[in-house]
Write a protein that holds these residues in place. Structure first.
Motif, PDB file in Angstrom:
ATOM      1  N   THR A 111       0.813  -1.211   0.000  1.00  0.00           N
ATOM      2  CA  THR A 111       0.000   0.000   0.000  1.00  0.00           C
ATOM      3  C   THR A 111       0.851   1.267   0.000  1.00  0.00           C
ATOM      4  OG1 THR A 111      -0.219  -0.290   2.402  1.00  0.00           O
ATOM      5  CG2 THR A 111      -2.052  -0.995   1.045  1.00  0.00           C
ATOM      6  N   PHE A 112       1.917   1.283   0.817  1.00  0.00           N
ATOM      7  CA  PHE A 112       2.688   2.529   0.816  1.00  0.00           C
ATOM      8  C   PHE A 112       3.662   2.601  -0.361  1.00  0.00           C
ATOM      9  CE2 PHE A 112       5.749   0.366   3.823  1.00  0.00           C
ATOM     10  CZ  PHE A 112       6.922   0.601   3.131  1.00  0.00           C
ATOM     11  N   TYR A 113       4.011   1.443  -0.949  1.00  0.00           N
ATOM     12  CA  TYR A 113       4.853   1.473  -2.155  1.00  0.00           C
ATOM     13  C   TYR A 113       4.080   2.075  -3.323  1.00  0.00           C
ATOM     14  CZ  TYR A 113       7.846  -0.068  -5.981  1.00  0.00           C
ATOM     15  OH  TYR A 113       8.651  -0.103  -7.101  1.00  0.00           O
ATOM     16  N   ILE A 114       2.817   1.691  -3.440  1.00  0.00           N
ATOM     17  CA  ILE A 114       1.981   2.237  -4.511  1.00  0.00           C
ATOM     18  C   ILE A 114       1.895   3.755  -4.382  1.00  0.00           C
ATOM     19  CG2 ILE A 114      -0.413   2.406  -5.311  1.00  0.00           C
ATOM     20  CD1 ILE A 114      -0.673  -0.587  -4.842  1.00  0.00           C
ATOM     21  N   ALA A 115       1.696   4.249  -3.162  1.00  0.00           N
ATOM     22  CA  ALA A 115       1.601   5.690  -2.950  1.00  0.00           C
ATOM     23  C   ALA A 115       2.908   6.392  -3.291  1.00  0.00           C
ATOM     24  CB  ALA A 115       1.212   5.974  -1.496  1.00  0.00           C
ATOM     25  N   GLN A 116       4.021   5.830  -2.831  1.00  0.00           N
ATOM     26  CA  GLN A 116       5.328   6.440  -3.106  1.00  0.00           C
ATOM     27  C   GLN A 116       5.586   6.593  -4.594  1.00  0.00           C
ATOM     28  OE1 GLN A 116       8.070   3.875  -0.986  1.00  0.00           O
ATOM     29  NE2 GLN A 116       8.415   5.421   0.578  1.00  0.00           N
ATOM     30  N   GLN A 117       5.216   5.581  -5.363  1.00  0.00           N
ATOM     31  CA  GLN A 117       5.549   5.553  -6.773  1.00  0.00           C
ATOM     32  C   GLN A 117       4.542   6.256  -7.671  1.00  0.00           C
ATOM     33  OE1 GLN A 117       8.549   4.322  -7.674  1.00  0.00           O
ATOM     34  NE2 GLN A 117       8.852   3.935  -5.487  1.00  0.00           N
ATOM     35  N   SER A 118       3.370   6.588  -7.138  1.00  0.00           N
ATOM     36  CA  SER A 118       2.321   7.103  -8.020  1.00  0.00           C
ATOM     37  C   SER A 118       1.814   8.498  -7.672  1.00  0.00           C
ATOM     38  CB  SER A 118       1.123   6.139  -8.023  1.00  0.00           C
ATOM     39  OG  SER A 118       0.544   6.052  -6.736  1.00  0.00           O
ATOM     40  N   LEU A 119       2.057   8.986  -6.452  1.00  0.00           N
ATOM     41  CA  LEU A 119       1.454  10.250  -6.046  1.00  0.00           C
ATOM     42  C   LEU A 119       1.862  11.422  -6.940  1.00  0.00           C
ATOM     43  CD1 LEU A 119       1.413  10.194  -2.129  1.00  0.00           C
ATOM     44  CD2 LEU A 119      -0.534  10.320  -3.688  1.00  0.00           C
ATOM     45  N   LYS A 120       3.132  11.496  -7.294  1.00  0.00           N
ATOM     46  CA  LYS A 120       3.571  12.602  -8.138  1.00  0.00           C
ATOM     47  C   LYS A 120       2.887  12.552  -9.508  1.00  0.00           C
ATOM     48  CE  LYS A 120       7.595  14.808 -10.249  1.00  0.00           C
ATOM     49  NZ  LYS A 120       9.080  14.813 -10.389  1.00  0.00           N
ATOM     50  N   THR A 121       2.844  11.361 -10.103  1.00  0.00           N
ATOM     51  CA  THR A 121       2.192  11.203 -11.406  1.00  0.00           C
ATOM     52  C   THR A 121       0.706  11.513 -11.319  1.00  0.00           C
ATOM     53  OG1 THR A 121       3.781   9.444 -11.905  1.00  0.00           O
ATOM     54  CG2 THR A 121       1.867   9.624 -13.345  1.00  0.00           C
ATOM     55  N   ILE A 122       0.083  11.130 -10.225  1.00  0.00           N
ATOM     56  CA  ILE A 122      -1.335  11.425 -10.017  1.00  0.00           C
ATOM     57  C   ILE A 122      -1.549  12.931  -9.917  1.00  0.00           C
ATOM     58  CG2 ILE A 122      -3.206  11.265  -8.316  1.00  0.00           C
ATOM     59  CD1 ILE A 122      -2.217   8.400  -7.739  1.00  0.00           C
ATOM     60  N   GLY A 123      -0.669  13.610  -9.185  1.00  0.00           N
ATOM     61  CA  GLY A 123      -0.776  15.062  -9.064  1.00  0.00           C
ATOM     62  C   GLY A 123      -0.694  15.761 -10.411  1.00  0.00           C
ATOM     63  N   ILE A 124       0.226  15.321 -11.253  1.00  0.00           N
ATOM     64  CA  ILE A 124       0.363  15.904 -12.592  1.00  0.00           C
ATOM     65  C   ILE A 124      -0.896  15.640 -13.421  1.00  0.00           C
ATOM     66  CG2 ILE A 124       1.659  15.757 -14.755  1.00  0.00           C
ATOM     67  CD1 ILE A 124       4.168  15.220 -13.072  1.00  0.00           C
ATOM     68  N   LYS A 125      -1.446  14.439 -13.289  1.00  0.00           N
ATOM     69  CA  LYS A 125      -2.661  14.095 -14.035  1.00  0.00           C
ATOM     70  C   LYS A 125      -3.843  14.956 -13.588  1.00  0.00           C
ATOM     71  CE  LYS A 125      -5.541  10.172 -15.400  1.00  0.00           C
ATOM     72  NZ  LYS A 125      -5.314  10.388 -16.842  1.00  0.00           N
ATOM     73  N   LEU A 126      -3.823  15.383 -12.329  1.00  0.00           N
ATOM     74  CA  LEU A 126      -4.904  16.222 -11.806  1.00  0.00           C
ATOM     75  C   LEU A 126      -4.712  17.692 -12.140  1.00  0.00           C
ATOM     76  CD1 LEU A 126      -5.488  14.643  -8.263  1.00  0.00           C
ATOM     77  CD2 LEU A 126      -6.687  14.179 -10.410  1.00  0.00           C
ATOM     78  N   GLY A 127      -3.654  18.009 -12.893  1.00  0.00           N
ATOM     79  CA  GLY A 127      -3.435  19.380 -13.328  1.00  0.00           C
ATOM     80  C   GLY A 127      -2.477  20.174 -12.460  1.00  0.00           C
ATOM     81  N   MET A 128      -1.804  19.541 -11.531  1.00  0.00           N
ATOM     82  CA  MET A 128      -0.845  20.234 -10.679  1.00  0.00           C
ATOM     83  C   MET A 128       0.475  20.413 -11.416  1.00  0.00           C
ATOM     84  SD  MET A 128      -1.648  18.101  -7.151  1.00  0.00           S
ATOM     85  CE  MET A 128      -0.716  19.187  -6.061  1.00  0.00           C
ATOM     86  N   SER A 129       1.214  21.437 -11.047  1.00  0.00           N
ATOM     87  CA  SER A 129       2.533  21.637 -11.642  1.00  0.00           C
ATOM     88  C   SER A 129       3.493  20.559 -11.142  1.00  0.00           C
ATOM     89  CB  SER A 129       3.078  23.021 -11.256  1.00  0.00           C
ATOM     90  OG  SER A 129       3.337  23.091  -9.863  1.00  0.00           O
ATOM     91  N   ASP A 130       4.641  20.437 -11.787  1.00  0.00           N
ATOM     92  CA  ASP A 130       5.615  19.407 -11.392  1.00  0.00           C
ATOM     93  C   ASP A 130       6.070  19.613  -9.951  1.00  0.00           C
ATOM     94  OD1 ASP A 130       7.443  17.175 -12.457  1.00  0.00           O
ATOM     95  OD2 ASP A 130       8.861  18.548 -11.497  1.00  0.00           O
TER      96      ASP A 130
END
Length: 275
Positions: A111-130
């Motif tokens: 569960t925490f590995y998935i979060a570590q590896q995906s949160l940044k990509t998810i943020g970008i997909k939601l329209g957030m800056s890098d």
């Protein structure tokens, strides 16, 4: 080292494992800082290996000088050697409680590995800056550290580890699914902290502490099984993350929620059997 530390501090095994998690979290902050310092000052990149060599050497020396309890002794939380039958009304069994702990060790890492590896990509997909998307990882790490601090107080006063092993994964399900069904940047900021708090806040360490309490005469063996299960789960989850990160990263939130659900199912069995 989790099961070694737990066995070495029989009066407070849960707190010992949580304190270990604090040092893990500290290093996750320290290592990038050391690397950035070396790069910023144009120093020899080989210094990072010397840095790690020094820390590993200190760890080995400390282990060699430390005094550990004799193997296969059953020690109560008061530090008294007792018969294994005195700890529980019924002798714990490998099935179902042992298997439940091992599965929970695997799901905790997943569960925490998935979060570590995906949160940044998810943020970008939601329209957030890098930069803002990267900030989600910092919020996630902050949540993990806050959870560790809270658990130190909760374990010493109010809750048993098996109770936390049920509550935290249940809250992880809510955190993952909320971000999945309400994909907004503001929601991501809130639930990045929540996922870090409930998924990476020492659940793996508490799982090891619990299985060692259940099987005190073979604590090293069963603690290693939990560690092996977690390592194997990382191998599987890494392939899943690599696949969905390139296609539909939001599906990883759903997968994280499902894995947390498996953990809750095992925790229900473990709580019933423990009590």
């Amino acid at each position: 080292t989790s099961h070694t530390q737990t066995a070495s501090v029989p009066a407070a095994p849960e707190s010992a494992t949580i304190e270990l998690k604090i040092f893990i979290s500290m290093v996750s902050i320290l290592v990038p800082a050391v690397r950035a310092f070396i790069v910023r000052h144009d120093l020899d990149r080989g210094l990072i290996f010397i840095f790690f060599f020094a820390f590993v050497s200190l760890s080995i020396i400390g282990t060699l000088l430390a005094k550990f309890p004799q193997p296969n002794l059953v020690v109560s939380k008061k530090g008294v050697i007792v018969d294994e039958k005195e700890l529980f009304k019924e002798k714990p069994k490998v099935y179902p409680e042992g298997i439940a702990c091992i599965i929970m060790g695997a799901t905790a890492f997943s569960t925490f590995y998935i979060a570590q590896q995906s949160l940044k990509t998810i943020g970008i997909k939601l329209g957030m800056s890098d930069i803002d998307a990267s900030y989600l990882l910092s919020i996630y790490s902050t949540g993990a550290i806050c959870a560790v601090i809270c658990l130190i107080f909760l374990l010493n006063s109010y809750l048993k580890p098996v109770t936390i092993l049920l509550i935290f994964p249940a809250c992880s399900i809510v955190s993952y699914l909320m971000l999945y069904f309400v994909p907004l940047p503001e929601i991501a900021l809130i639930f990045a902290f929540a996922i870090g708090f409930f998924s990476a806040g020492g659940i793996f360490q508490l799982t090891i502490a619990t299985i060692i309490e259940l099987f005190p005469k073979r604590k090293g063996f069963y603690g290693s099984l939990v560690s092996f299960a977690s390592s194997f789960s990382i191998f599987l989850v890494a392939n899943i993350v690599g696949r969905y990160a390139k296609t539909d990263v939001m599906q990883l939130l759903l997968i994280g929620g499902i894995i947390a659900g498996v953990s809750v199912f095992c925790a229900v069995i473990l709580n019933y059997r423990y009590r």
